[in-house]
Design a protein around this motif. Sequence first.
Motif, PDB file in Angstrom:
ATOM      1  N   VAL A  71      24.319  58.378  73.740  1.00 15.34           N
ATOM      2  CA  VAL A  71      23.696  57.081  73.992  1.00 15.34           C
ATOM      3  C   VAL A  71      22.649  57.235  75.094  1.00 15.34           C
ATOM      4  O   VAL A  71      22.941  57.765  76.173  1.00 15.34           O
ATOM      5  CB  VAL A  71      24.747  56.031  74.382  1.00 15.34           C
ATOM      6  N   VAL A  72      21.445  56.756  74.799  1.00 14.47           N
ATOM      7  CA  VAL A  72      20.320  56.853  75.722  1.00 14.47           C
ATOM      8  C   VAL A  72      19.844  55.444  76.045  1.00 14.47           C
ATOM      9  O   VAL A  72      19.595  54.641  75.140  1.00 14.47           O
ATOM     10  CB  VAL A  72      19.157  57.659  75.105  1.00 14.47           C
ATOM     11  N   GLY A  73      19.738  55.117  77.319  1.00 18.35           N
ATOM     12  CA  GLY A  73      19.267  53.800  77.716  1.00 18.35           C
ATOM     13  C   GLY A  73      18.142  53.900  78.719  1.00 18.35           C
ATOM     14  O   GLY A  73      18.193  54.717  79.638  1.00 18.35           O
ATOM     15  N   HIS A  74      17.119  53.050  78.531  1.00 17.94           N
ATOM     16  CA  HIS A  74      15.994  52.998  79.464  1.00 17.94           C
ATOM     17  C   HIS A  74      16.026  51.680  80.226  1.00 17.94           C
ATOM     18  O   HIS A  74      16.210  50.620  79.641  1.00 17.94           O
ATOM     19  CB  HIS A  74      14.664  53.119  78.713  1.00 17.94           C
ATOM     20  N   SER A  75      15.893  51.736  81.536  1.00 17.83           N
ATOM     21  CA  SER A  75      15.801  50.568  82.398  1.00 17.83           C
ATOM     22  C   SER A  75      17.028  49.674  82.205  1.00 17.83           C
ATOM     23  O   SER A  75      18.159  50.122  82.406  1.00 17.83           O
ATOM     24  CB  SER A  75      14.487  49.822  82.121  1.00 17.83           C
ATOM     25  N   PHE A  76      16.871  48.410  81.775  1.00 19.65           N
ATOM     26  CA  PHE A  76      18.044  47.570  81.533  1.00 19.65           C
ATOM     27  C   PHE A  76      18.918  48.159  80.439  1.00 19.65           C
ATOM     28  O   PHE A  76      20.153  48.012  80.473  1.00 19.65           O
ATOM     29  CB  PHE A  76      17.610  46.151  81.150  1.00 19.65           C
ATOM     30  N   GLY A  77      18.297  48.832  79.483  1.00 16.25           N
ATOM     31  CA  GLY A  77      19.084  49.529  78.464  1.00 16.25           C
ATOM     32  C   GLY A  77      20.005  50.576  79.072  1.00 16.25           C
ATOM     33  O   GLY A  77      21.042  50.918  78.486  1.00 16.25           O
ATOM     34  N   GLY A  78      19.639  51.099  80.231  1.00 13.72           N
ATOM     35  CA  GLY A  78      20.510  52.031  80.944  1.00 13.72           C
ATOM     36  C   GLY A  78      21.782  51.359  81.418  1.00 13.72           C
ATOM     37  O   GLY A  78      22.855  51.968  81.409  1.00 13.72           O
ATOM     38  N   ALA A  79      21.675  50.089  81.840  1.00  6.06           N
ATOM     39  CA  ALA A  79      22.872  49.348  82.233  1.00  6.06           C
ATOM     40  C   ALA A  79      23.781  49.137  81.025  1.00  6.06           C
ATOM     41  O   ALA A  79      25.006  49.270  81.126  1.00  6.06           O
ATOM     42  CB  ALA A  79      22.476  48.000  82.840  1.00  6.06           C
ATOM     43  N   VAL A  80      23.177  48.826  79.874  1.00  4.34           N
ATOM     44  CA  VAL A  80      23.969  48.643  78.655  1.00  4.34           C
ATOM     45  C   VAL A  80      24.661  49.949  78.268  1.00  4.34           C
ATOM     46  O   VAL A  80      25.844  49.973  77.926  1.00  4.34           O
ATOM     47  CB  VAL A  80      23.081  48.143  77.504  1.00  4.34           C
ATOM     48  N   ALA A  81      23.920  51.053  78.332  1.00  2.00           N
ATOM     49  CA  ALA A  81      24.489  52.360  77.978  1.00  2.00           C
ATOM     50  C   ALA A  81      25.633  52.719  78.915  1.00  2.00           C
ATOM     51  O   ALA A  81      26.684  53.219  78.475  1.00  2.00           O
ATOM     52  CB  ALA A  81      23.398  53.424  78.023  1.00  2.00           C
ATOM     53  N   ALA A  82      25.465  52.478  80.200  1.00  2.00           N
ATOM     54  CA  ALA A  82      26.527  52.782  81.165  1.00  2.00           C
ATOM     55  C   ALA A  82      27.745  51.895  80.921  1.00  2.00           C
ATOM     56  O   ALA A  82      28.891  52.362  81.012  1.00  2.00           O
ATOM     57  CB  ALA A  82      26.006  52.608  82.587  1.00  2.00           C
TER      58      ALA A  82
END
Length: 239
Positions: A71-82
């Motif tokens: 799973v790869v998340g960028h910016s706010f997507g990083g919060a979702v991925a975490a």
Amino acid sequence: MPRPDPVLLLHGQPGAARDWDRVRAAIGSPPETIAIDRPGWDGGSAPSDLEGNARAALDALDAAGAERAVVVGHSFGGAVAAWLAATHEQRVRALVLAAPSANAASLQWLDRILAGSGVALAARPLRARVARDLGLEEGYLRSAGRTLVAPRAWRAFFLEQRLLVRHLPGLEARLHTISAPTTVVIGTADRIVPPASARRLAEQIPGARLVELERANHLLPQQRAERLAEIIEERYRTS
């Protein structure tokens, strides 16, 4: 024969699945890549919280017949991925967090100001100033301004900005429980997510690796697509 695990890509805000086009092209195939429009950004669904975003990600994996993914998340997507890795660990093979807004240290003045600035980004003088101060492309900001004046997108943006300020402490309290092999990627010239917050995040997630890209800014999927693809592929091979 079991299907190989895919790479699931989660965009930031404002954003769309197409934000990953350059990264997907650089990765090629295999592995298979899956990019989704997160809730509130697909033109139809309602915006959601971290768990709602995680559920949308899991639905995409289910639709692809995948038990788990890198799973790869960028910016706010990083919060979702975490959040996904912390709460649905069996579905996450590994984690790549690119310029992630995933801890309280990632918040700064822009997160508190932007909730009132979407319409203003349609004005060229402000775009030029923000582009200069934050090291972003004016073309990106012009596109963001057009996106944010749409009522649905504005609701998604407002909710997610509120989530950033109010809910990241709850995510931060779970970071130590993440067991997936993790790589945190930050640009040293990022003025939206402070590099110091990414360094802190790499300390908060057990065994996380930190990669700093010299002179890169916040838009890693667009401006450092090939390097980000290499990092994703390396995490895929070693997890």
